[in-house]
Design an enzyme around this catalytic site. Structure first.
Site, PDB file in Angstrom:
ATOM      1  N   ASN A  10      -3.121   1.809 -16.767  1.00 40.01           N
ATOM      2  CA  ASN A  10      -2.305   2.759 -16.001  1.00 40.01           C
ATOM      3  C   ASN A  10      -0.905   2.149 -15.907  1.00 40.01           C
ATOM      4  OD1 ASN A  10      -1.196   4.530 -14.203  1.00 40.01           O
ATOM      5  ND2 ASN A  10      -2.798   4.291 -12.641  1.00 40.01           N
ATOM      6  N   ARG A  91      -4.651   6.189 -18.775  1.00 37.07           N
ATOM      7  CA  ARG A  91      -4.181   7.284 -17.927  1.00 37.07           C
ATOM      8  C   ARG A  91      -2.961   7.901 -18.613  1.00 37.07           C
ATOM      9  NH1 ARG A  91      -2.227   7.672 -11.729  1.00 37.07           N
ATOM     10  NH2 ARG A  91      -1.852   9.894 -11.871  1.00 37.07           N
ATOM     11  N   HIS A 179      -1.363  14.646 -11.085  1.00 40.25           N
ATOM     12  CA  HIS A 179      -2.344  14.033 -10.178  1.00 40.25           C
ATOM     13  C   HIS A 179      -3.754  14.544 -10.459  1.00 40.25           C
ATOM     14  CE1 HIS A 179       1.147  13.416  -7.122  1.00 40.25           C
ATOM     15  NE2 HIS A 179       0.909  12.279  -7.759  1.00 40.25           N
ATOM     16  N   GLY A 204       1.266  10.891  -1.813  1.00 37.73           N
ATOM     17  CA  GLY A 204       1.635   9.500  -2.038  1.00 37.73           C
ATOM     18  C   GLY A 204       3.132   9.455  -2.218  1.00 37.73           C
ATOM     19  N   ASN A 205       3.616   8.436  -2.908  1.00 40.32           N
ATOM     20  CA  ASN A 205       5.051   8.394  -3.197  1.00 40.32           C
ATOM     21  C   ASN A 205       5.440   9.641  -3.991  1.00 40.32           C
ATOM     22  OD1 ASN A 205       7.573   7.209  -3.020  1.00 40.32           O
ATOM     23  ND2 ASN A 205       7.335   6.336  -5.059  1.00 40.32           N
ATOM     24  N   GLY A 206       4.562  10.071  -4.888  1.00 38.88           N
ATOM     25  CA  GLY A 206       4.654  11.414  -5.476  1.00 38.88           C
ATOM     26  C   GLY A 206       3.648  12.276  -4.726  1.00 38.88           C
ATOM     27  N   ARG A 235      11.889  12.703  -4.914  1.00 39.40           N
ATOM     28  CA  ARG A 235      12.025  13.932  -5.710  1.00 39.40           C
ATOM     29  C   ARG A 235      12.275  15.135  -4.801  1.00 39.40           C
ATOM     30  NH1 ARG A 235       6.358  12.495  -8.429  1.00 39.40           N
ATOM     31  NH2 ARG A 235       7.026  10.951  -9.951  1.00 39.40           N
ATOM     32  N   GLY A 334      -1.541  10.434   2.713  1.00 36.40           N
ATOM     33  CA  GLY A 334      -2.693  11.228   3.154  1.00 36.40           C
ATOM     34  C   GLY A 334      -3.780  10.368   3.788  1.00 36.40           C
ATOM     35  N   GLU A 335      -3.964   9.161   3.257  1.00 34.54           N
ATOM     36  CA  GLU A 335      -5.015   8.281   3.777  1.00 34.54           C
ATOM     37  C   GLU A 335      -4.582   7.521   5.028  1.00 34.54           C
ATOM     38  OE1 GLU A 335      -6.281   5.536   0.631  1.00 34.54           O
ATOM     39  OE2 GLU A 335      -5.751   7.161  -0.713  1.00 34.54           O
ATOM     40  N   GLU A 384      -9.476   7.040  -9.059  1.00 34.07           N
ATOM     41  CA  GLU A 384      -9.002   7.521 -10.359  1.00 34.07           C
ATOM     42  C   GLU A 384      -9.555   6.714 -11.535  1.00 34.07           C
ATOM     43  OE1 GLU A 384      -5.086   7.337  -8.475  1.00 34.07           O
ATOM     44  OE2 GLU A 384      -4.628   9.190  -9.556  1.00 34.07           O
TER      45      GLU A 384
END
Ligand code: AMP
Length: 397
Positions: A10, A91, A179, A204-206, A235, A334-335, A384
């Protein structure tokens, strides 16, 4: 099938992350993970730790280039201290319009993925570089591309199609969605009880969010590039195209070369906007929370913009799904960001989303909805690498 070590790769702009799983009949055991960080900086680092977190390698070598970084990974895995991988899963953020299935990597496939680099310019050049290096440095080992776009292949035409002239659609401009491996991993963890009407927010960051019906993607916020959809770390997310044209014209005043101006525009919309742009402080939610606690109004506005956007998106997906059974939060924010989850859900009671403040006061896997909440709200960390391993095992046959 006897047990096989499977390497997962990744790669990002300044790091190559990897993990090795042992995969047997239905069994998946993570053996170790590692990374080369700080590529192209003075802060190069190579580390490998086992599944218990024990550091097996912890070095600070010079890592001037991605080629040097990947050679370090290959050398470490050939050192005799680790099993040589039987297969490698990459990935792969975007396969473009023609590659929609996960599959074995050949030189021709790499060329085909590369031909659509313009669709994911921040990700594809790195991915194809690593694929070519892996074919060279692990001769005879089968490599597989596992796509983030694969999960979104079920998007209905109305979601895929962009309202632009057909000539650009013919060039591959459409909604791809990203994602996807994270979304697949959430479905995998919910199985066999995947709710019919599901929204997953990968924050996340994205950041992106998907509406999923019976385990299949119905809609997703990211479109051609990960810059679209929800505002994220740096972004814009979706904005008025007129704003993009306005900024481009401003840049063109001092940068007459169109391609150079477009590159600068890309930097503005994907690296200088979002939480960073609004807060003028950081793209990192932890920094913003610290700043909010210290009374920083711009940080407050940035986070409000983030949670407000996500709440609106959830509302539109409830309409699209014609109801909702479950909302799942995943990704670093989110977590871990308890306040973000509470803020997003605060005004969604009318949609049947009721979060219990005590249950929400956790980091990591949990059910956070109140007992009387018509919609179940959960926090589920993504897995993932495991999904990549599963695809590789399936494709190995
Ligand atoms: P990811 O891209 O999934 O690794 O997520 C990175 C984002 O998660 C960053 O904005 C982090 O600030 C955020 N994050 C990680 N841990 C926490 C935490 N404990 N509280 C708030 N945000 C967090």
């Amino acid at each position: 099938m006897s047990s096989l070590p499977i390497l997962v790769l990744n790669s990002g702009s300044s790091s190559i992350k990897f993990s090795v799983y042992e995969a047997g009949d239905g069994e998946r055991t993570k053996l170790f993970e590692g990374a080369v960080d700080g590529i192209g900086t003075d802060l190069g680092k190579l580390w490998i730790k086992d599944a218990t977190g024990k550091k097996l390698v912890d070095e600070t070598p010079a890592v001037p280039t991605r080629a040097v970084a990947f050679k370090m990974v290959a050398d470490a895995l050939h050192s005799g201290d680790f099993p040589i991988p039987a297969a490698i899963g990459h990935r792969t953020v975007c396969g473009g319009p023609t590659i929609t299935e996960n599959q074995r990597i050949t030189p021709e496939l790499i060329d085909e993925i590369e031909s659509y680099s313009a669709l994911a310019p921040l990700h594809t050049p790195i991915a194809v570089f690593i694929m070519r290096e892996a074919l060279k440095l692990f001769p005879g080992v089968p490599n597989f591309a596992v796509l983030d776009t694969y999960f979104h292949r079920t998007l209905p035409e109305v979601a895929k199609q962009m309202p632009i002239p057909a000539e650009y659609v013919a060039m591959g401009v459409r909604r791809y969605g990203y994602h996807g491996i994270s979304y697949e991993s959430i479905i995998h963890q919910l199985e066999p009880n995947v709710p019919e009407k599901l929204i997953v927010a990968h924050l996340g960051n994205g950041a992106s969010i998907s509406a999923i019906r019976n385990g299949k993607c119905l809609d997703t916020s990211m479109a051609l590039t990960p810059t679209s959809g929800i505002i994220s770390g740096s972004r814009t997310g979706d904005i008025d195209p007129g704003i993009v044209i306005f900024i481009l014209k401003k840049i063109a005043e001092t940068t007459p070369n169109a391609l150079e101006a477009a590159d600068k525009l890309e930097t503005v919309v994907s690296k200088k906007s979002g939480l960073l742009g609004v807060s003028e402080l950081s793209n990192d939610m932890r920094d913003l929370r610290d700043a909010i606690n210290a009374g920083n109004a711009k940080a407050r506005l940035a986070v409000d913009k983030f949670t407000w956007t996500i709440a609106r998106w959830i509302g539109s997906y409830v309409a699209e799904l014609n109801g909702l059974d479950m909302l799942v939060f995943t990704g670093g924010i989110g977590e871990n960001d308890i306040a973000a989850r509470a803020e997003i859900c605060a005004g969604l009671g009318a949609l049947g989303i009721v979060v219990d403040p005590t249950r929400n006061n956790v980091r990591g896997e949990a059910v956070i909805s109140a007992d009387n909440s018509p919609v179940k709200v959960r926090v589920i960390p993504p897995a993932e690498d495991l999904i990549i391993v599963n695809h590789v095992v399936r494709l190995l046959g």
